[in-house]
Enzyme design. Structure first.
Site, PDB file in Angstrom:
ATOM      1  N   THR A  94       0.878  -1.518   0.061  1.00  0.00           N
ATOM      2  CA  THR A  94       0.035   0.361  -0.129  1.00  0.00           C
ATOM      3  C   THR A  94       0.793   1.266   0.072  1.00  0.00           C
ATOM      4  O   THR A  94       1.787   1.618   0.618  1.00  0.00           O
ATOM      5  CB  THR A  94      -1.024   0.122   1.308  1.00  0.00           C
ATOM      6  OG1 THR A  94      -1.076  -1.175   1.497  1.00  0.00           O
ATOM      7  CG2 THR A  94      -1.883   1.430   1.147  1.00  0.00           C
ATOM      8  N   LYS A 171      -7.512   1.938  -3.084  1.00  0.00           N
ATOM      9  CA  LYS A 171      -7.348   1.673  -1.911  1.00  0.00           C
ATOM     10  C   LYS A 171      -7.596   2.148  -0.979  1.00  0.00           C
ATOM     11  O   LYS A 171      -8.307   2.148   0.526  1.00  0.00           O
ATOM     12  CB  LYS A 171      -6.137   1.059  -1.716  1.00  0.00           C
ATOM     13  CG  LYS A 171      -5.016   0.576   0.098  1.00  0.00           C
ATOM     14  CD  LYS A 171      -5.682  -0.806  -0.341  1.00  0.00           C
ATOM     15  CE  LYS A 171      -5.385  -0.875   1.855  1.00  0.00           C
ATOM     16  NZ  LYS A 171      -5.597  -1.924   2.266  1.00  0.00           N
ATOM     17  N   LYS A 246      -1.854   5.337   8.477  1.00  0.00           N
ATOM     18  CA  LYS A 246      -1.188   5.306   7.891  1.00  0.00           C
ATOM     19  C   LYS A 246      -1.522   5.067   5.837  1.00  0.00           C
ATOM     20  O   LYS A 246      -1.475   6.672   5.129  1.00  0.00           O
ATOM     21  CB  LYS A 246      -0.317   4.279   7.209  1.00  0.00           C
ATOM     22  CG  LYS A 246       0.850   3.483   5.890  1.00  0.00           C
ATOM     23  CD  LYS A 246       0.871   2.061   5.848  1.00  0.00           C
ATOM     24  CE  LYS A 246       1.374   2.689   4.596  1.00  0.00           C
ATOM     25  NZ  LYS A 246       2.144   1.490   3.700  1.00  0.00           N
TER      26      LYS A 246
END
Ligand code: NAD
Length: 299
Positions: A94, A171, A246
């Site tokens: 990611t 995402k 994050k």
């Protein structure tokens, strides 16, 4: 059988590489951590002495690294220079959309017929081990069948989001939505409690009313009504607050660059950053309920 170089065998990569080996692929593994390499050897992978050595033998390369800086470094210093003509390169980490687009463009510019895809995942360590991750893929349409064929042994779903970077975009948008909705559910439980409602009765009502959402009915932060939720096991495991933090930070950076208005995403990011700074980064993200209740001492 395909020879696959797998770089980054941490919490997620270990299970993913093991599932590729189990599916009959020849997996050449590399990580900086000797313990991670031992685990991969035990799962049926061959071990390479360096990222470049693994990549040089492979038809397909998969990276599963912590953040954008790691991916940029590994792709520019090892993966792209060592890749064989026509290799397929897939990053499952990611990372920020810009880094995803930059490494994909660098792969194409290398003039070796390389094909690149970003394919971040939804699902945690258990899904990585069980082979039930959802992959969101950014690549050219004609590469989708090849990417899908490689990812399938690790997946419950492989969805093409669009061109390079689109997987990462999908995402962070999804996880921003998840972070906001979880905070909403936690606030509603905290208010229900203060108003003297039985939280379990409130769950029953909201789950059949317009407040119903995944954060409530599949992942209830209040222990009890959803047996599989981390709230029933002291908020251990699940999706770590540090990872939610994050992802929300990546979403805010992307929003600032794209000029998107995301006020609730910004609030969610601040709240999860605070929760992490208070020392709860290793708890599941639904534990933020206890911050709303003023019951951090219970964690
Ligand atoms: P992790 O820190 O457990 O694993 C990363 C691995 O990369 C480590 O083993 C580390 O040694 C290795 N590494 C770092 N730099 C390297 C280099 N230069 N060369 C080779 N190996 C190197 O992280 P993780 O939990 O496996 O997460 C990986 C990615 O997946 C992250 O981007 C994370 O945001 C994402 N993700 C994690 C989860 C989760 O639940 N853990 C869920 C979805 C997505």
């Amino acid at each position: 059988m395909t020879t696959i170089a797998f770089i980054g065998l941490g919490n997620m990569g270990a299970g993913m590489a093991a599932n590729l080996a189990k599916a009959g692929h020849d997996v050449l593994a590399f990580d900086l951590s000797p313990a991670a390499l031992d685990r991969a050897r035990g799962a049926g992978c061959r071990i390479a002495a360096s990222a470049a050595e693994a990549v040089g033998e492979a038809e397909t390369v998969i990276t599963m690294l912590p953040a954008g800086a790691h991916v940029r470094q590994v792709w520019t210093e090892s993966v792209i220079p060592a890749a064989r003509q026509g290799a397929l390169l897939i990053d499952c980490s990611t990372i920020d959309v810009d880094s995803a687009r930059a490494v994909s463009a660098a792969a194409v510019a290398a003039d070796k017929g390389l094909k690149a895809a970003d394919a971040p995942v939804s699902g945690g360590i258990m899904a990585a081990e069980a082979g039930t991750l959802a992959f969101m893929v950014g690549c050219e349409t004609e590469q989708v069948p090849a990417v899908e064929a490689i990812l399938t042994p690790m997946a419950r779903a492989v969805i093409h989001a669009g061109a390079a970077g689109a997987g990462q975009a999908a995402k962070i948008c999804n996880n921003m939505l998840l972070g906001i909705s979880m905070i909403g559910v936690c606030e509603a439980f905290a208010l229900a409690e203060k108003l003297g409602l039985d939280p379990l009765r409130f769950f029953e009502i909201a789950s059949k009313s317009s407040g119903q959402c995944w954060s409530l009915t599949s992942y209830s932060p209040w222990p009890g009504p959803v047996p599989s939720a981390p709230s029933n096991r002291g908020y251990e495991g699940g999706f770590l607050t540090s990872l939610m933090s994050k992802d929300l930070k990546l979403a805010q950076e992307a929003a600032a660059k794209a000029g998107a208005t995301t006020p609730l995403g910004s609030e969610a990011q601040a709240l999860y950053a605070l929760f992490e700074a208070l020392g709860y980064g290793q708890k599941d993200f639904s534990a933020v309920l206890q911050l709303m209740r003023g019951r951090l001492a219970d964690l």
